[in-house]
Design a protein around this motif. Structure first.
Motif, mmCIF file in Angstrom:
data_model
loop_
_atom_site.group_PDB
_atom_site.id
_atom_site.type_symbol
_atom_site.label_atom_id
_atom_site.label_comp_id
_atom_site.label_asym_id
_atom_site.label_seq_id
_atom_site.Cartn_x
_atom_site.Cartn_y
_atom_site.Cartn_z
ATOM 1 N N GLU A 1 61.524 50.345 55.474
ATOM 2 C CA GLU A 1 61.027 51.467 54.671
ATOM 3 C C GLU A 1 61.280 51.239 53.179
ATOM 4 O O GLU A 1 60.440 51.558 52.340
ATOM 5 N N ALA A 2 62.478 50.707 52.868
ATOM 6 C CA ALA A 2 62.816 50.506 51.468
ATOM 7 C C ALA A 2 61.886 49.470 50.838
ATOM 8 O O ALA A 2 61.447 49.613 49.698
ATOM 9 N N LYS A 3 61.578 48.435 51.602
ATOM 10 C CA LYS A 3 60.640 47.432 51.088
ATOM 11 C C LYS A 3 59.245 48.027 50.938
ATOM 12 O O LYS A 3 58.516 47.738 49.989
ATOM 13 N N ALA A 4 58.904 48.891 51.885
ATOM 14 C CA ALA A 4 57.591 49.529 51.812
ATOM 15 C C ALA A 4 57.466 50.368 50.549
ATOM 16 O O ALA A 4 56.408 50.419 49.916
ATOM 17 N N ALA A 5 58.569 51.016 50.149
ATOM 18 C CA ALA A 5 58.532 51.841 48.945
ATOM 19 C C ALA A 5 58.219 50.979 47.728
ATOM 20 O O ALA A 5 57.501 51.399 46.809
ATOM 21 N N ILE A 6 58.751 49.756 47.726
ATOM 22 C CA ILE A 6 58.473 48.839 46.619
ATOM 23 C C ILE A 6 56.996 48.474 46.615
ATOM 24 O O ILE A 6 56.332 48.527 45.575
ATOM 25 N N ALA A 7 56.479 48.152 47.782
ATOM 26 C CA ALA A 7 55.070 47.765 47.883
ATOM 27 C C ALA A 7 54.165 48.918 47.444
ATOM 28 O O ALA A 7 53.162 48.712 46.749
ATOM 29 N N THR A 8 54.547 50.123 47.831
ATOM 30 C CA THR A 8 53.753 51.291 47.447
ATOM 31 C C THR A 8 53.718 51.462 45.931
ATOM 32 O O THR A 8 52.662 51.712 45.343
ATOM 33 N N ALA A 9 54.886 51.326 45.311
ATOM 34 C CA ALA A 9 54.943 51.466 43.857
ATOM 35 C C ALA A 9 54.056 50.411 43.197
ATOM 36 O O ALA A 9 53.347 50.689 42.226
ATOM 37 N N LEU A 10 54.086 49.197 43.740
ATOM 38 C CA LEU A 10 53.258 48.128 43.180
ATOM 39 C C LEU A 10 51.773 48.486 43.311
ATOM 40 O O LEU A 10 50.985 48.291 42.373
ATOM 41 N N GLU A 11 51.432 49.032 44.465
ATOM 42 C CA GLU A 11 50.032 49.393 44.708
ATOM 43 C C GLU A 11 49.575 50.461 43.716
ATOM 44 O O GLU A 11 48.487 50.381 43.140
ATOM 45 N N GLN A 12 50.453 51.449 43.469
ATOM 46 C CA GLN A 12 50.099 52.509 42.512
ATOM 47 C C GLN A 12 49.972 51.957 41.105
ATOM 48 O O GLN A 12 49.154 52.413 40.307
ATOM 49 N N MET A 13 50.781 50.954 40.833
ATOM 50 C CA MET A 13 50.728 50.318 39.528
ATOM 51 C C MET A 13 49.384 49.604 39.358
ATOM 52 O O MET A 13 48.727 49.713 38.314
#
Lengths: 245, 245
Positions: free
Chosen positions: B124-136
DNA sequence: CCTGATTATTTGTAATATAAATAGGATTAT
DNA sequence: ATAATCCTATTTATATTACAAATAATCAGG
């Protein structure tokens, strides 16, 4: 005083409540008491008690709302880097997990601080490092307790970095070092301060060798961190509580 | 709320006094006022005012003694790593020196946090990073403000490290990042979020590549730090005050 | 069963009084 | 004159009481 010593009633209550909170004394089945009850418990007036609660609120330990009461914040909200909070945690609830995590912080920060110190520290700041090393060697020769000079050495390096955030960390490093080094003592038996390892750092800083200082510091802290991990996996008893200073 | 928002009178006074203190409003020629005067100034009762002062004391900004009065502590005693204190400083008195020093902290800490995240973070924590990148990336495509997602990315990495001290730093990093990135914008003109640089970090973390994550993060922050130094030596105007959130 | 008013509880704010600490001045003894 | 002592004024520390504000829980009416 910035620290919460026992000078007056408010600070004594801050100390007592702070320790109780980080020790996990309050929970769902034992919620944080209402003002009136705490007043009775500590024999203090509402003014004093409210001021103590507000100080703990400022450190992220508590939160309050009318009718809803006052409650302990989730651990993520605690200001771990507040010297008081970290000291309470380490003295009352020392755990390998916390020591390891703080060791990781030191491993990230101190080598960079040493590099900065080598590069930019003024003469007096470097002298303070050399002095701490000398006291450490002295303590080693006399078989005195090397702990105070060991701590002084690391704080001097942090301060010499000229980075205010690193200097700031010296306040919390002091508590953590005290516990960590005690652990090393119990684990390795009587401590021989590793004067040569510290001398390498000091020499590099005095010589303006940033890379050397960084690497020597990294090696030293890496070793300390590995000891913590080893003691943990070996199942050495958790570091014990410490008397209040 | 852990933060001092304007919910009630006490917090409003904490905020106002905190800002005034870190802005250097009080000095030898304009000493910190006595309780009675502050009560008049803010139209508050002694109880409220004393509670506000106690909160600032808990953050290392003030100290008090009977007959001697209340005074501003020397800057070394301030809890710079308290989110409120750092926010007040950066918003009201941003300086290249402070940005550089905080940049050095980030340079020490974030690469290690990224390495830890790669090594130990749960899915989940890694997913949060990926999500932030996607929003960026999304913000970049839409020419939206990339600032919120940029901040979210760095905070997600810190949190994913699983180190409570690093997570803690996310609170203060948020303020500092906001100022730093604004500076980059003014200096480099319209900001194109460096999505590829962040993607390198995210990819390495998701792949469990600790070394890669560490190096990619170091490169990114090194660049930001060099920009601060460059802007400083080029004499670009000091970063301006920010509206209160 | 829902909706809205009522009540009770807890923190927030105010006002006042007294205690404790201490810097600085006044007094006294040498 | 000097040093030690006492006195006094000032400021924070503590205590007490009263009321305001917010809101969770309860209750009444539909």
């Amino acid at each position: 005083m910035a620290r919460s010593d026992g000078q007056n009633l408010t600070y004594r209550i801050v100390q007592a409540l702070g320790v109780a909170i980080v020790s996990g004394a309050y929970s769902a089945k034992n919620p944080f008491p209402i003002e009136a009850d705490l007043c009775k418990q500590y024999g203090a007036s509402r003014s004093v008690l409210r001021e103590a609660v507000k100080m703990l609120t400022a450190k992220g330990l508590l939160s309050a709302r009318p009718r809803q009461g006052t409650w302990v914040q989730p651990e993520e909200a605690w200001n771990l880097l507040d010297p008081d909070v970290l000291r309470w945690l380490l003295e009352r609830k020392p755990s390998y997990a916390l020591l390891r995590e703080f060791g990781q912080v030191r491993l990230a920060v101190e080598p960079k601080a040493a590099a900065l110190a080598a590069a930019v520290a003024p003469r007096e700041a470097k002298a303070a490092i050399a002095t701490a090393l000398e006291q450490m060697a002295q303590a080693d020769r006399d078989e005195d307790d090397p702990l105070p000079s060991d701590i002084a050495f690391h704080l001097a390096v942090l301060r010499a970095s000229g980075n205010r955030f690193y200097s700031q960390l010296s306040g919390v490093t002091e508590s953590a070092l005290r516990i960590s080094i005690r652990l090393q003592n119990r684990y390795k038996g009587v401590r021989r301060a590793s004067v040569p390892d510290h001398k390498k750092i000091s020499d590099a800083i005095l010589a303006g060798d940033a890379d050397g200082a960084e690497q020597a510091t990294r090696a030293l802290i890496q070793e300390a961190l590995e000891l913590i991990n080893k003691a943990d996996s070996d199942g050495v008893s958790e570091p014990r509580k410490v008397r209040r200073s």
